[in-house]
Design a protein around this motif. Structure first.
Motif, PDB file in Angstrom:
ATOM      1  N   MET A 116       0.821  -1.209   0.000  1.00 22.07           N
ATOM      2  CA  MET A 116       0.000   0.000   0.000  1.00 22.07           C
ATOM      3  C   MET A 116       0.857   1.262   0.000  1.00 22.07           C
ATOM      4  SD  MET A 116      -2.864  -1.089  -0.448  1.00 22.07           S
ATOM      5  CE  MET A 116      -3.513  -2.767  -0.515  1.00 22.07           C
ATOM      6  N   GLU A 117       1.998   1.193   0.702  1.00 27.09           N
ATOM      7  CA  GLU A 117       2.890   2.347   0.689  1.00 27.09           C
ATOM      8  C   GLU A 117       3.454   2.589  -0.711  1.00 27.09           C
ATOM      9  OE1 GLU A 117       5.837   1.651   3.643  1.00 27.09           O
ATOM     10  OE2 GLU A 117       4.542   2.255   5.332  1.00 27.09           O
ATOM     11  N   ALA A 118       3.843   1.501  -1.387  1.00 30.96           N
ATOM     12  CA  ALA A 118       4.379   1.630  -2.746  1.00 30.96           C
ATOM     13  C   ALA A 118       3.320   2.197  -3.690  1.00 30.96           C
ATOM     14  CB  ALA A 118       4.864   0.273  -3.250  1.00 30.96           C
ATOM     15  N   ILE A 119       2.090   1.700  -3.578  1.00 29.65           N
ATOM     16  CA  ILE A 119       1.007   2.192  -4.439  1.00 29.65           C
ATOM     17  C   ILE A 119       0.736   3.666  -4.165  1.00 29.65           C
ATOM     18  CG2 ILE A 119      -1.467   2.022  -4.891  1.00 29.65           C
ATOM     19  CD1 ILE A 119      -1.221  -1.010  -4.480  1.00 29.65           C
ATOM     20  N   ALA A 120       0.617   4.025  -2.876  1.00 34.31           N
ATOM     21  CA  ALA A 120       0.315   5.412  -2.512  1.00 34.31           C
ATOM     22  C   ALA A 120       1.406   6.357  -2.992  1.00 34.31           C
ATOM     23  CB  ALA A 120       0.132   5.530  -1.002  1.00 34.31           C
ATOM     24  N   THR A 121       2.681   5.914  -2.841  1.00 35.28           N
ATOM     25  CA  THR A 121       3.802   6.755  -3.263  1.00 35.28           C
ATOM     26  C   THR A 121       3.753   7.001  -4.770  1.00 35.28           C
ATOM     27  OG1 THR A 121       5.190   5.951  -1.455  1.00 35.28           O
ATOM     28  CG2 THR A 121       6.300   6.955  -3.344  1.00 35.28           C
ATOM     29  N   ARG A 122       3.526   5.919  -5.543  1.00 35.38           N
ATOM     30  CA  ARG A 122       3.514   6.049  -6.999  1.00 35.38           C
ATOM     31  C   ARG A 122       2.352   6.931  -7.481  1.00 35.38           C
ATOM     32  NH1 ARG A 122       7.916   6.356  -8.195  1.00 35.38           N
ATOM     33  NH2 ARG A 122       8.515   5.917  -6.051  1.00 35.38           N
ATOM     34  N   LEU A 123       1.176   6.706  -6.873  1.00 37.21           N
ATOM     35  CA  LEU A 123       0.022   7.500  -7.288  1.00 37.21           C
ATOM     36  C   LEU A 123       0.206   8.974  -6.938  1.00 37.21           C
ATOM     37  CD1 LEU A 123      -2.979   5.147  -6.321  1.00 37.21           C
ATOM     38  CD2 LEU A 123      -2.112   5.649  -8.621  1.00 37.21           C
ATOM     39  N   SER A 124       0.770   9.230  -5.749  1.00 39.49           N
ATOM     40  CA  SER A 124       0.989  10.609  -5.325  1.00 39.49           C
ATOM     41  C   SER A 124       2.005  11.304  -6.224  1.00 39.49           C
ATOM     42  CB  SER A 124       1.456  10.637  -3.870  1.00 39.49           C
ATOM     43  OG  SER A 124       1.762  11.948  -3.471  1.00 39.49           O
ATOM     44  N   LYS A 125       3.092  10.606  -6.517  1.00 34.75           N
ATOM     45  CA  LYS A 125       4.122  11.192  -7.370  1.00 34.75           C
ATOM     46  C   LYS A 125       3.583  11.463  -8.771  1.00 34.75           C
ATOM     47  CE  LYS A 125       8.865  10.510  -8.933  1.00 34.75           C
ATOM     48  NZ  LYS A 125      10.053   9.629  -8.902  1.00 34.75           N
ATOM     49  N   HIS A 126       2.812  10.497  -9.274  1.00 37.97           N
ATOM     50  CA  HIS A 126       2.257  10.668 -10.619  1.00 37.97           C
ATOM     51  C   HIS A 126       1.298  11.865 -10.666  1.00 37.97           C
ATOM     52  CE1 HIS A 126       1.018   9.481 -14.631  1.00 37.97           C
ATOM     53  NE2 HIS A 126      -0.251   9.513 -14.246  1.00 37.97           N
ATOM     54  N   ALA A 127       0.491  11.993  -9.577  1.00 37.28           N
ATOM     55  CA  ALA A 127      -0.455  13.105  -9.528  1.00 37.28           C
ATOM     56  C   ALA A 127       0.260  14.442  -9.471  1.00 37.28           C
ATOM     57  CB  ALA A 127      -1.384  12.953  -8.324  1.00 37.28           C
ATOM     58  N   SER A 128       1.354  14.487  -8.697  1.00 36.40           N
ATOM     59  CA  SER A 128       2.096  15.749  -8.578  1.00 36.40           C
ATOM     60  C   SER A 128       2.723  16.159  -9.898  1.00 36.40           C
ATOM     61  CB  SER A 128       3.173  15.620  -7.495  1.00 36.40           C
ATOM     62  OG  SER A 128       4.167  14.680  -7.907  1.00 36.40           O
ATOM     63  N   ILE A 129       3.039  15.177 -10.716  1.00 37.57           N
ATOM     64  CA  ILE A 129       3.643  15.479 -12.025  1.00 37.57           C
ATOM     65  C   ILE A 129       2.578  15.862 -13.050  1.00 37.57           C
ATOM     66  CG2 ILE A 129       4.926  14.474 -13.954  1.00 37.57           C
ATOM     67  CD1 ILE A 129       6.411  12.733 -11.917  1.00 37.57           C
ATOM     68  N   THR A 130       1.489  15.117 -13.041  1.00 35.68           N
ATOM     69  CA  THR A 130       0.484  15.301 -14.100  1.00 35.68           C
ATOM     70  C   THR A 130      -0.544  16.378 -13.798  1.00 35.68           C
ATOM     71  OG1 THR A 130      -0.916  13.572 -13.137  1.00 35.68           O
ATOM     72  CG2 THR A 130       0.690  12.906 -14.819  1.00 35.68           C
ATOM     73  N   GLN A 131      -0.791  16.682 -12.499  1.00 36.44           N
ATOM     74  CA  GLN A 131      -1.857  17.620 -12.167  1.00 36.44           C
ATOM     75  C   GLN A 131      -1.657  18.994 -12.796  1.00 36.44           C
ATOM     76  OE1 GLN A 131      -4.590  16.590 -10.710  1.00 36.44           O
ATOM     77  NE2 GLN A 131      -5.506  18.598 -11.081  1.00 36.44           N
ATOM     78  N   PRO A 132      -0.449  19.582 -12.749  1.00 32.87           N
ATOM     79  CA  PRO A 132      -0.279  20.895 -13.403  1.00 32.87           C
ATOM     80  C   PRO A 132      -0.618  20.856 -14.889  1.00 32.87           C
ATOM     81  CG  PRO A 132       1.570  20.417 -11.960  1.00 32.87           C
ATOM     82  CD  PRO A 132       0.777  19.154 -12.065  1.00 32.87           C
TER      83      PRO A 132
END
Length: 567
Positions: free
Chosen positions: A112-128
Motif C-alpha cells: 500500500m505504501e508503494a502504491i500510494a507513493t507512486r500514485l501521489s508522485k504521478h499526480a504531482s507530475i500530471t496535475q499541473p
C-alpha cells in the motif's frame, strides 16, 4: 477512486491482491498473463499497474516494453512484482522505466505504501498539466462559443441554447433578432472600435432586460438574438417594444452621443417552426422586412415569406434586367396650378420582364436599394432621363424641369456631382433644370457627407425636391441650407383631401413651410377635381397625378408637349 490493473499468473497471489486492493477502496481489475494485461491496459487506462515478471508467454519485461511504446499507456505508473531479489534484476527493471520493484513475499503495508507513493508522485507530475489543459479547453470554448467583445453566446452556442429551450418548453417561444444600425453624430459611419463599443453597450442593456443570459447572443457584428417563453403573441410584441425602446436610447461612447437604430424580426415556435434552425430562418426573414423601418418590429408571416420569395427572385433577375435593357422610364407631367401648363416631369422607372411582363417599382426598388444594384440603376436613370429631357427643349419647351428620385444608398455611394456632370455634359442637358427628389430620412442618414455634396450640387445648379416632409428628421434651419426647389405634399395626404380635415390642415402647413423656405409646394397623386380645387385654394404651386395625366412614355409625353395643352 483509483483504478489498478494486476497482471499475475499465480491465481492465489492474484486473488489475494484483488482482495487487498478492494479493501483499500481501489477499483481493481486483473489479468492472468501478459497479453491479456496489455489489452486491459489499453481498454481501461488504469491509474497504476502491478505486474509479475516471470510469466509464461509475454513476461513482465515485454509487457512494460509494449506499454511504453504506446503513447496512450506509456505514462501509467508501473510496479514490478517478483520473487527475484537479485540486484541486477532490479536494475534491469528500473532501467526499462519501472517506477518501483516489490520483492515477493511483501507485506500489505509495503504494497500500500508503494502504491500510494507512486500514485501521489504521478499526480504531482500530471496535475499541473491537467489543470493547464483544462484552462486551454476553457479558453478554446470561450473563443469557439462566445463573442469576444460582449462575452455573450455566439451563433453556435445560441443555436444550442435555443434548441434545448424549444425541446423543454410547453408553450410558445418567441425568438427576436435585433439589427443594430448607428452613425456618428455628424452622420459618418462608425469605425471598428466604435462599433464594438456600441455592441458592448447594447449587450449590457440586453442583460438588464433579459434573464437568463443564455437567452441572449451576439450573432454577428450588428445582430443580436433573444428568446423567451411567452403566453401569447401579444407578449412577444410587448417584449419587442420594450427592448427597442430601451436599446434605441442615445448612448454615450468616448464622449460622443450615438443614436442607435435597432429593429426586430420575430418568429414564434412552434407556429413558425419546431427547430432552432427553422425558427431562426423565419425570424431572419422577418428582420429583412423590419430593417427597412428603423425602430420597428415585424412578425414572420405568409406575407413576409412572400416578400422574401419576391426578394430572392428580384436578386436573381435584376442583373440581367440591367444588362438586357429591360428597364423603362415613364414620365409624369407636373402642372402649374395657376396656368395649367406643364412645367416639368418626374422620371418613374418600370421593369419590362420578358416572361412576367411589367414589374412595378414597388416590387423591385426596395430590394435593389438593399444592394449596390440601386447605384447602377440610378446611373442608368440619370443618363437616360437627361437624354430624354434634351428632346423636350428641341420640341420647344426649354424650361421644362426633370425630377429624378434618389435613394439613401445612391446618395451615399454614388458620386453625385461627378455622375451628374458626366450625364449632363454627354447629353447636353442643362443641370439647372435637374431636380433630385430626396426624402428627409435620406438627408438625415447622410448628414456627415451631404455638406460637400450639396455645395458641389449647388455649383452645378442642381436643385432638390424634399419628399416625405414632416417625419421629424430635419429642422427648418437645416433645410434652409439646402438648394431646395420644392417641398412635396405626399400622396397619402392628397388622397384624403375633401374627406379629412386633418389632411387639409397638413397640406396647408406644408404649403406654408415651403413658402417660409422661399420655395414652392408640389402635390403628388392628384386624382380628383375636388383635390385639385382645394390645392389651388391653399396656394399650392404645382401638382402631378392621374387627374392630369398618368405616367407616359417618352414619345407620348413629347407628343403631348407639342399640343401645348392646359391641363
Amino acid at each position: 477512486m483509483a483504478k489498478i490493473l494486476v497482471i499475475e499468473d499465480d491465481l492465489t497471489i492474484r486473488t489475494a491482491l484483488l482482495k487487498m486492493l478492494s479493501a483499500e477502496n481501489y477499483e481493481a481489475i486483473a489479468a492472468p498473463e501478459g497479453q491479456t494485461g496489455l489489452s486491459l491496459a489499453q481498454g481501461h487506462r488504469p491509474d497504476l499497474i502491478l505486474c509479475d515478471i516471470m510469466m509464461p508467454g509475454c513476461d513482465g519485461y515485454e509487457v512494460l516494453t509494449q506499454l511504453q511504446q504506446n503513447p496512450a499507456t506509456a505514462g501509467i505508473p508501473f510496479i514490478f512484482l517478483t520473487a527475484k531479489a537479485d540486484r541486477q534484476d532490479i536494475r534491469q527493471g528500473m532501467a526499462m522505466g519501472a517506477d518501483d520493484y516489490l520483492t515477493k513475499p511483501f507485506t500489505r503495508q509495503e504494497l500500500m505504501e508503494a502504491i500510494a507513493t507512486r500514485l501521489s508522485k504521478h499526480a504531482s507530475i500530471t496535475q499541473p498539466y491537467i489543470q493547464e489543459m483544462k484552462q486551454a479547453v476553457d479558453r478554446l470554448n470561450q473563443i469557439a462559443y462566445r463573442d469576444p467583445t460582449t462575452q455573450l453566446a455566439n451563433r453556435i452556442l445560441f443555436h444550442h441554447h435555443l434548441q434545448e429551450h424549444l425541446e423543454s418548453a410547453d408553450g410558445l417561444v418567441a425568438l427576436l433578432l435585433l439589427k443594430l444600425n448607428a452613425s456618428m453624430p455628424d452622420g459618418t459611419p462608425l469605425d471598428g472600435a466604435m462599433t464594438e463599443s456600441l455592441a458592448a453597450a447594447t449587450a449590457d442593456r440586453l442583460r438588464e432586460a433579459i434573464s437568463p443570459e443564455e437567452a441572449i447572443a451576439r450573432l454577428n457584428s450588428n445582430t443580436f438574438g433573444v428568446f423567451q417563453s411567452v403566453a401569447h403573441r401579444r407578449d412577444a410584441a410587448t417584449l419587442a417594444q420594450t427592448l427597442l425602446s430601451s436599446l434605441n436610447e442615445p448612448c454615450l461612447i468616448d464622449n460622443d452621443t450615438l443614436q442607435p437604430q435597432l429593429c426586430a424580426g420575430i418568429a414564434l415556435a412552434p407556429d413558425n417552426g419546431a427547430t432552432a434552425s427553422e425558427v431562426t430562418e423565419h425570424a431572419r426573414q422577418a428582420l429583412q422586412t423590419a430593417h427597412r423601418q428603423p425602430g420597428r418590429y415585424q412578425f414572420y408571416s405568409l406575407e413576409v415569406d412572400a416578400w422574401n420569395s419576391q426578394r430572392i427572385w428580384v436578386l436573381q433577375h435584376i442583373e440581367r434586367a440591367i444588362e438586357q435593357d429591360e428597364l423603362r422610364l415613364l414620365y409624369q407631367p407636373q402642372v402649374n396650378l395657376i396656368s395649367g401648363r406643364i412645367i416639368g416631369a418626374e422620371a418613374l422607372i418600370r421593369w419590362q420582364h420578358p416572361d412576367v411582363g411589367m414589374v412595378h417599382p414597388a416590387q423591385f426598388l426596395a430590394v435593389a436599394e438593399e444592394t449596390d444594384w440601386i447605384v447602377k440603376i440610378g446611373e442608368w436613370v440619370l443618363k437616360t432621363a437627361c437624354a430624354c429631357a434634351v428632346r423636350w427643349k428641341e420640341a420647344g419647351h426649354p424650361g421644362m424641369k426633370l425630377s429624378i428620385n434618389l435613394s439613401a444608398r445612391q446618395f451615399r455611394k454614388l458620386d453625385l456631382p461627378k455622375a451628374i456632370a458626366q450625364a449632363t455634359t454627354q447629353t447636353g442637358f442643362d443641370p439647372h433644370l435637374l431636380v433630385l427628389d430626396i426624402t428627409e430620412a435620406t438627408l438625415h442618414e447622410n448628414r456627415g457627407v451631404d455638406g460637400k455634396t450639396m455645395q458641389q450640387l449647388q455649383q452645378l445648379g442642381v436643385q432638390l425636391a424634399l419628399d416625405d416632409f414632416g417625419t421629424g428628421y430635419s429642422s427648418l434651419y437645416h433645410l434652409r441650407q439646402l438648394p431646395l426647389d420644392c417641398v412635396k405634399i405626399d400622396r397619402t395626404f392628397v388622397a384624403d383631401l375633401g374627406e379629412d380635415e386633418d389632411a387639409l390642415s397638413i397640406a396647408k402647413a406644408i404649403v406654408a413651410i415651403a413658402q417660409s423656405l422661399q420655395t414652392r409646394a408640389i402635390a403628388e397623386g392628384v386624382e380628383t377635381d375636388t383635390q385639385l380645387s382645394l390645392l389651388r385654394q391653399i396656394g399650392c404651386y404645382a401638382a402631378q397625378g392621374n387627374r392630369f395625366r398618368p405616367p407616359l412614355s417618352a414619345s407620348d409625353l413629347q407628343q403631348l408637349l407639342q399640343t401645348n395643352p392646359r391641363l
